[in-house]
Design an enzyme around this catalytic site. Structure first.
Site, short mmCIF file in Angstrom:
data_model
loop_
_atom_site.label_atom_id
_atom_site.label_comp_id
_atom_site.label_asym_id
_atom_site.label_seq_id
_atom_site.Cartn_x
_atom_site.Cartn_y
_atom_site.Cartn_z
CB SER A 162 -0.86 0.01 1.27
OG SER A 162 -1.52 1.26 1.40
CE1 TYR A 169 -4.34 -1.86 5.12
CE2 TYR A 169 -3.32 0.28 4.73
CZ TYR A 169 -3.95 -0.85 4.26
OH TYR A 169 -4.18 -0.99 2.90
P1 NAD Z 1 -11.71 -5.41 0.26
O1 NAD Z 1 -12.14 -5.31 1.68
O2 NAD Z 1 -12.69 -5.19 -0.82
O3 NAD Z 1 -11.00 -6.81 -0.01
C1 NAD Z 1 -10.25 -7.50 0.95
C2 NAD Z 1 -10.70 -8.94 0.91
O4 NAD Z 1 -9.87 -9.70 1.80
C3 NAD Z 1 -12.15 -9.12 1.39
O5 NAD Z 1 -12.90 -9.81 0.40
C4 NAD Z 1 -12.01 -9.93 2.66
O6 NAD Z 1 -13.07 -10.85 2.89
C5 NAD Z 1 -10.68 -10.65 2.43
N1 NAD Z 1 -10.07 -11.09 3.68
C6 NAD Z 1 -9.93 -10.40 4.83
N2 NAD Z 1 -9.35 -11.16 5.76
C7 NAD Z 1 -9.10 -12.36 5.19
C8 NAD Z 1 -8.52 -13.56 5.66
N3 NAD Z 1 -8.07 -13.68 6.92
N4 NAD Z 1 -8.43 -14.62 4.81
C9 NAD Z 1 -8.89 -14.52 3.54
N5 NAD Z 1 -9.47 -13.40 3.05
C10 NAD Z 1 -9.56 -12.33 3.87
O7 NAD Z 1 -10.52 -4.36 0.13
P2 NAD Z 1 -9.54 -4.02 -1.09
O8 NAD Z 1 -9.46 -2.55 -1.14
O9 NAD Z 1 -9.86 -4.79 -2.30
O10 NAD Z 1 -8.15 -4.51 -0.47
C11 NAD Z 1 -7.34 -5.51 -1.07
C12 NAD Z 1 -5.90 -5.27 -0.67
O11 NAD Z 1 -5.48 -3.99 -1.18
C13 NAD Z 1 -5.67 -5.22 0.85
O12 NAD Z 1 -4.46 -5.85 1.15
C14 NAD Z 1 -5.55 -3.72 1.13
O13 NAD Z 1 -4.78 -3.45 2.26
C15 NAD Z 1 -4.86 -3.26 -0.14
N6 NAD Z 1 -4.98 -1.85 -0.46
C16 NAD Z 1 -6.18 -1.29 -0.75
C17 NAD Z 1 -6.24 0.06 -1.04
C18 NAD Z 1 -7.52 0.74 -1.39
O14 NAD Z 1 -7.52 1.98 -1.48
N7 NAD Z 1 -8.60 0.02 -1.60
C19 NAD Z 1 -5.07 0.84 -1.06
C20 NAD Z 1 -3.87 0.23 -0.76
C21 NAD Z 1 -3.82 -1.12 -0.47
#
Ligand code: NAD
Length: 279
Positions: free
Chosen positions: A143, A156
């Site tokens: 991230s 985080y």
């Molecule tokens: P999201 O919440 O839509 O997706 C995350 C998914 O991970 C969910 O479907 C959730 O059920 C699953 N999950 C959580 N804990 C779990 C576990 N223990 N085992 C298996 N699955 C699990 O969020 P997103 O934005 O798609 O995030 C995806 C990744 O991107 C994450 O690592 C997040 O930190 C990273 N990220 C997101 C952003 C953003 O702006 N959306 C920015 C930087 C990084």
């Protein structure tokens, strides 16, 4: 034109129920990759798999446990016989809290999903490459929070800094074996991760990045597909920022487009809580 070397490959994508993981599963599938969609939410992982144009399965597993990791790896191997690509993407944000208020159990939970999960995934990937005598490629979702600090998302932020260390170490290990390991550092991409209220705030904050807008899950997915492809064959250990330029701004120079917040306003509550006078 499609990226090179993706057709007929097999990819595991964790956190594939929605957001970035689902978009990556779709993009890889459109490129001819067979997909193993993994998520804590088994029903939604299966929904993702069912919606894909290529062969795909959905698996319910907790990536933070050894058992969960072994489960999705063995299901993938029994369905497709090998795994080429691992997109270790599942993550949770934890809650917004001042450093002094971060509970230990929340710290542990965020570390378990965001850092132990990718470690278990990387270890399992290398063990599987060893067993099947194959190579492949790994992309871990870090991230923008892994590159800079902020005062309210400590667990985080720390977990994502750790992910970058994991990418670097695993890339050094994997290089001689022909395994490339890279990370992505998304900026602000409105997804369910921060809830509905959080999404409005994300969109507002994204307006201060050089491109002045949030990213889309599809823009993240395209970069993941590129990193897995042979078009990225000389890239390993890289942390690719996909953030509209947010991470390269000088936050101390207004003319750089950043620093658009008023520190008197942002610091007032913190200073009051610590009983520090702002004068
Ligand atoms: P999201 O919440 O839509 O997706 C995350 C998914 O991970 C969910 O479907 C959730 O059920 C699953 N999950 C959580 N804990 C779990 C576990 N223990 N085992 C298996 N699955 C699990 O969020 P997103 O934005 O798609 O995030 C995806 C990744 O991107 C994450 O690592 C997040 O930190 C990273 N990220 C997101 C952003 C953003 O702006 N959306 C920015 C930087 C990084």
């Amino acid at each position: 034109m499609a990226y090179k070397g993706l057709q007929e490959k097999v990819a595991v994508v964790t956190g594939a129920a929605g957001g970035l993981g689902r978009a990556t599963a779709l993009r890889l599938s459109e490129e001819g990759v067979k997909v193993v969609a993994v998520d804590l939410d088994a029903g939604k992982a299966e929904e993702t798999a069912a919606s894909l144009p290529s062969e795909a399965i959905g698996i319910g597993a907790d990536v933070s446990s050894e058992q969960g990791t072994e489960h999705y790896i063995s299901e993938a191997i029994s369905a497709f016989g090998k795994i080429d690509f691992h997109h270790l993407n599942a993550g949770i944000p934890g809650s917004l809290a001042d450093l002094v208020d971060v509970p230990v159990d929340e710290w542990d939970k965020v570390m378990a999903v965001n850092l132990r999960g990718p470690f278990l995934g990387v270890r399992a990937a290398f063990r599987q490459y060893l067993q099947t005598g194959t190579t492949g490629s790994i992309v871990i979702t870090a991230s923008i929070a892994g590159l800079r600090g902020s005062n309210d998302l400590l667990a985080y932020t720390t977990s994502k800094h750790g992910v970058i260390g994991l990418v670097h170490g695993a890339a050094v290990y994997g290089g001689p074996l022909g395994v490339r390991v890279n990370g992505i550092a998304p900026g602000i991409v409105p997804t369910p991760i921060f809830g509905e209220a959080g999404q409005a705030d994300m969109i507002r904050r994204a307006g201060t990045s050089p491109l002045r807008r949030p990213g889309t899950p599809e823009e993240i997915a395209g970069s993941v597909a590129f990193l897995f492809s042979e078009d990225a064959s000389y890239i390993t250990g890289e942390i690719l920022s996909i953030d509209g330029g947010a991470s390269i701004q000088n936050t101390n120079r207004n003319s750089g487009g950043a620093g658009l917040w008023n520190v008197d306003v942002t610091d007032r509550a913190l200073l009051a809580r610590h009983r520090v006078s702002s004068n």
